[in-house]
Design a protein around this motif. Sequence first.
Motif, PDB file in Angstrom:
ATOM      1  N   ASP A  18       0.834  -1.190   0.000  1.00 28.92           N
ATOM      2  CA  ASP A  18       0.000   0.000   0.000  1.00 28.92           C
ATOM      3  C   ASP A  18       0.881   1.256   0.000  1.00 28.92           C
ATOM      4  O   ASP A  18       0.647   2.196  -0.753  1.00 28.92           O
ATOM      5  N   PHE A  19       1.917   1.227   0.857  1.00 29.96           N
ATOM      6  CA  PHE A  19       2.857   2.355   0.887  1.00 29.96           C
ATOM      7  C   PHE A  19       3.503   2.526  -0.491  1.00 29.96           C
ATOM      8  O   PHE A  19       3.615   3.632  -1.014  1.00 29.96           O
ATOM      9  N   ARG A  20       3.910   1.426  -1.099  1.00 33.56           N
ATOM     10  CA  ARG A  20       4.558   1.527  -2.412  1.00 33.56           C
ATOM     11  C   ARG A  20       3.598   2.052  -3.469  1.00 33.56           C
ATOM     12  O   ARG A  20       3.990   2.800  -4.366  1.00 33.56           O
ATOM     13  N   ARG A  21       2.323   1.672  -3.367  1.00 29.50           N
ATOM     14  CA  ARG A  21       1.331   2.190  -4.328  1.00 29.50           C
ATOM     15  C   ARG A  21       1.166   3.697  -4.150  1.00 29.50           C
ATOM     16  O   ARG A  21       1.084   4.445  -5.119  1.00 29.50           O
ATOM     17  N   GLN A  22       1.132   4.166  -2.901  1.00 32.64           N
ATOM     18  CA  GLN A  22       1.010   5.610  -2.636  1.00 32.64           C
ATOM     19  C   GLN A  22       2.209   6.354  -3.215  1.00 32.64           C
ATOM     20  O   GLN A  22       2.068   7.396  -3.843  1.00 32.64           O
ATOM     21  N   LEU A  23       3.399   5.790  -2.985  1.00 35.91           N
ATOM     22  CA  LEU A  23       4.618   6.426  -3.490  1.00 35.91           C
ATOM     23  C   LEU A  23       4.627   6.439  -5.019  1.00 35.91           C
ATOM     24  O   LEU A  23       5.044   7.415  -5.647  1.00 35.91           O
ATOM     25  N   ALA A  24       4.153   5.380  -5.627  1.00 39.07           N
ATOM     26  CA  ALA A  24       4.165   5.269  -7.089  1.00 39.07           C
ATOM     27  C   ALA A  24       3.278   6.318  -7.752  1.00 39.07           C
ATOM     28  O   ALA A  24       3.449   6.631  -8.926  1.00 39.07           O
ATOM     29  N   LYS A  25       2.334   6.891  -6.978  1.00 41.81           N
ATOM     30  CA  LYS A  25       1.472   7.939  -7.546  1.00 41.81           C
ATOM     31  C   LYS A  25       2.251   9.236  -7.746  1.00 41.81           C
ATOM     32  O   LYS A  25       1.828  10.117  -8.475  1.00 41.81           O
ATOM     33  N   LYS A  26       3.367   9.373  -7.037  1.00 44.12           N
ATOM     34  CA  LYS A  26       4.185  10.579  -7.163  1.00 44.12           C
ATOM     35  C   LYS A  26       5.081  10.441  -8.389  1.00 44.12           C
ATOM     36  O   LYS A  26       5.410   9.319  -8.802  1.00 44.12           O
ATOM     37  N   VAL A  27       5.540  11.578  -8.918  1.00 40.55           N
ATOM     38  CA  VAL A  27       6.412  11.553 -10.095  1.00 40.55           C
ATOM     39  C   VAL A  27       7.660  10.730  -9.789  1.00 40.55           C
ATOM     40  O   VAL A  27       8.328  10.985  -8.789  1.00 40.55           O
ATOM     41  N   ARG A  90      25.102   7.737 -11.175  1.00 34.40           N
ATOM     42  CA  ARG A  90      25.841   6.490 -10.939  1.00 34.40           C
ATOM     43  C   ARG A  90      24.992   5.237 -11.059  1.00 34.40           C
ATOM     44  O   ARG A  90      25.527   4.149 -11.250  1.00 34.40           O
ATOM     45  N   CYS A  91      23.714   5.342 -10.908  1.00 30.41           N
ATOM     46  CA  CYS A  91      22.881   4.134 -10.806  1.00 30.41           C
ATOM     47  C   CYS A  91      22.797   3.384 -12.139  1.00 30.41           C
ATOM     48  O   CYS A  91      22.345   3.937 -13.136  1.00 30.41           O
ATOM     49  N   PRO A  92      23.212   2.122 -12.156  1.00 31.26           N
ATOM     50  CA  PRO A  92      23.163   1.352 -13.405  1.00 31.26           C
ATOM     51  C   PRO A  92      21.746   0.963 -13.797  1.00 31.26           C
ATOM     52  O   PRO A  92      21.508   0.508 -14.910  1.00 31.26           O
ATOM     53  N   GLN A  93      20.807   1.138 -12.887  1.00 33.55           N
ATOM     54  CA  GLN A  93      19.428   0.732 -13.147  1.00 33.55           C
ATOM     55  C   GLN A  93      18.509   1.920 -13.453  1.00 33.55           C
ATOM     56  O   GLN A  93      17.296   1.748 -13.544  1.00 33.55           O
ATOM     57  N   ASP A  94      19.094   3.097 -13.579  1.00 32.26           N
ATOM     58  CA  ASP A  94      18.286   4.305 -13.805  1.00 32.26           C
ATOM     59  C   ASP A  94      17.216   4.515 -12.731  1.00 32.26           C
ATOM     60  O   ASP A  94      16.127   4.995 -13.029  1.00 32.26           O
ATOM     61  N   VAL A  95      17.559   4.130 -11.507  1.00 29.11           N
ATOM     62  CA  VAL A  95      16.584   4.284 -10.424  1.00 29.11           C
ATOM     63  C   VAL A  95      16.382   5.765 -10.052  1.00 29.11           C
ATOM     64  O   VAL A  95      15.295   6.161  -9.675  1.00 29.11           O
ATOM     65  N   LYS A  96      17.417   6.562 -10.224  1.00 27.68           N
ATOM     66  CA  LYS A  96      17.363   7.970  -9.785  1.00 27.68           C
ATOM     67  C   LYS A  96      16.897   8.053  -8.321  1.00 27.68           C
ATOM     68  O   LYS A  96      15.790   8.559  -8.034  1.00 27.68           O
ATOM     69  N   PRO A  97      17.706   7.564  -7.373  1.00 23.31           N
ATOM     70  CA  PRO A  97      17.302   7.627  -5.965  1.00 23.31           C
ATOM     71  C   PRO A  97      16.853   9.023  -5.539  1.00 23.31           C
ATOM     72  O   PRO A  97      15.904   9.166  -4.760  1.00 23.31           O
ATOM     73  N   VAL A  98      17.509  10.049  -6.075  1.00 18.74           N
ATOM     74  CA  VAL A  98      17.134  11.414  -5.690  1.00 18.74           C
ATOM     75  C   VAL A  98      15.667  11.698  -6.015  1.00 18.74           C
ATOM     76  O   VAL A  98      14.963  12.343  -5.231  1.00 18.74           O
ATOM     77  N   GLU A  99      15.191  11.189  -7.147  1.00 13.89           N
ATOM     78  CA  GLU A  99      13.789  11.443  -7.515  1.00 13.89           C
ATOM     79  C   GLU A  99      12.848  10.693  -6.569  1.00 13.89           C
ATOM     80  O   GLU A  99      11.783  11.199  -6.216  1.00 13.89           O
ATOM     81  N   VAL A 100      13.260   9.486  -6.190  1.00 16.78           N
ATOM     82  CA  VAL A 100      12.437   8.720  -5.240  1.00 16.78           C
ATOM     83  C   VAL A 100      12.397   9.471  -3.901  1.00 16.78           C
ATOM     84  O   VAL A 100      11.342   9.594  -3.268  1.00 16.78           O
ATOM     85  N   ILE A 101      13.560  10.007  -3.509  1.00 15.30           N
ATOM     86  CA  ILE A 101      13.640  10.738  -2.236  1.00 15.30           C
ATOM     87  C   ILE A 101      12.780  12.010  -2.305  1.00 15.30           C
ATOM     88  O   ILE A 101      12.084  12.355  -1.347  1.00 15.30           O
ATOM     89  N   ILE A 102      12.798  12.684  -3.445  1.00 14.50           N
ATOM     90  CA  ILE A 102      11.951  13.882  -3.594  1.00 14.50           C
ATOM     91  C   ILE A 102      10.471  13.484  -3.462  1.00 14.50           C
ATOM     92  O   ILE A 102       9.678  14.164  -2.807  1.00 14.50           O
ATOM     93  N   SER A 103      10.110  12.356  -4.068  1.00 13.10           N
ATOM     94  CA  SER A 103       8.715  11.892  -3.953  1.00 13.10           C
ATOM     95  C   SER A 103       8.373  11.586  -2.496  1.00 13.10           C
ATOM     96  O   SER A 103       7.263  11.879  -2.035  1.00 13.10           O
ATOM     97  N   LEU A 104       9.324  10.990  -1.779  1.00  7.34           N
ATOM     98  CA  LEU A 104       9.090  10.709  -0.356  1.00  7.34           C
ATOM     99  C   LEU A 104       8.944  12.013   0.438  1.00  7.34           C
ATOM    100  O   LEU A 104       8.105  12.127   1.330  1.00  7.34           O
ATOM    101  N   LYS A 105       9.769  13.009   0.079  1.00  9.31           N
ATOM    102  CA  LYS A 105       9.641  14.315   0.753  1.00  9.31           C
ATOM    103  C   LYS A 105       8.268  14.909   0.455  1.00  9.31           C
ATOM    104  O   LYS A 105       7.659  15.544   1.324  1.00  9.31           O
ATOM    105  N   ASN A 106       7.789  14.716  -0.771  1.00  6.20           N
ATOM    106  CA  ASN A 106       6.452  15.226  -1.103  1.00  6.20           C
ATOM    107  C   ASN A 106       5.378  14.517  -0.282  1.00  6.20           C
ATOM    108  O   ASN A 106       4.385  15.129   0.117  1.00  6.20           O
ATOM    109  N   MET A 107       5.601  13.222  -0.022  1.00  2.00           N
ATOM    110  CA  MET A 107       4.651  12.507   0.846  1.00  2.00           C
ATOM    111  C   MET A 107       4.680  13.094   2.258  1.00  2.00           C
ATOM    112  O   MET A 107       3.641  13.251   2.901  1.00  2.00           O
ATOM    113  N   LEU A 108       5.881  13.427   2.733  1.00  2.00           N
ATOM    114  CA  LEU A 108       5.999  14.066   4.049  1.00  2.00           C
ATOM    115  C   LEU A 108       5.282  15.413   4.048  1.00  2.00           C
ATOM    116  O   LEU A 108       4.574  15.747   5.003  1.00  2.00           O
TER     117      LEU A 108
END
Length: 173
Positions: A18-27, A90-108
């Motif tokens: 459920d948490f992952r679904r909520q996060l996935a709604k963010k850019v 640096r991420c070989p998987q194109d994860v862009k951790p920074v973008e995930v972190i920004i989405s988490l900050k938006n959830m906060l």
Amino acid sequence: MAKARKPNSDDVVRVDFDFRRQLAKKVEGNLASFCYQCGACVGDCPAATYSDEFNPREIMLKVLYGLGEELLVEDSVLWQCTNCYNCAERCPQDVKPVEVIISLKNMLADLNIYPPTVEKIIGTFEKTGRTTPLSPAVDRQRERFGLPPMKPVPMDEISKLLEPAPDEEDDSE
Ligand code: SF4
Ligand code: SF4
């Protein structure tokens, strides 16, 4: 040699989808799904270098497990990220951790949880359209470097951009 203990049902990690679904709604919030935990994002991360608590790989792991209750808290470690984007490079998987972190900050932010500094920056942006207000010192510095004066900000356009989208209004209900 001691016999290995058999795993029991208490050992099972239950992923909070459920948490992952909520996060996935963010850019870009769903990008962590592609993380395979190589740790390449940590090597050049200034926040990880200077903080014992911050580690982008660990944050991605918590996202994979759906451990929102460890990330969406007062004084969250997420605010230590400087948004430098080294991890994305640096991420070989194109994860862009920074973008995930920004989405988490938006959830906060949706939960009205953010540090006073961020609140101040938001206030300045809403008032002036800039995150840092202009000052005569900035003008003088720009002139020194041969740069033109800053153009005025079209506040009417900014105000329109700040209006919540209809689906965001639904989410907050
Ligand atoms: S953007 Fe954040 S997580 Fe990524 S390298 Fe910079 S400080 Fe670390
Ligand atoms: S570099 Fe990418 S794949 Fe590797 S741990 Fe970091 S986010 Fe995951």
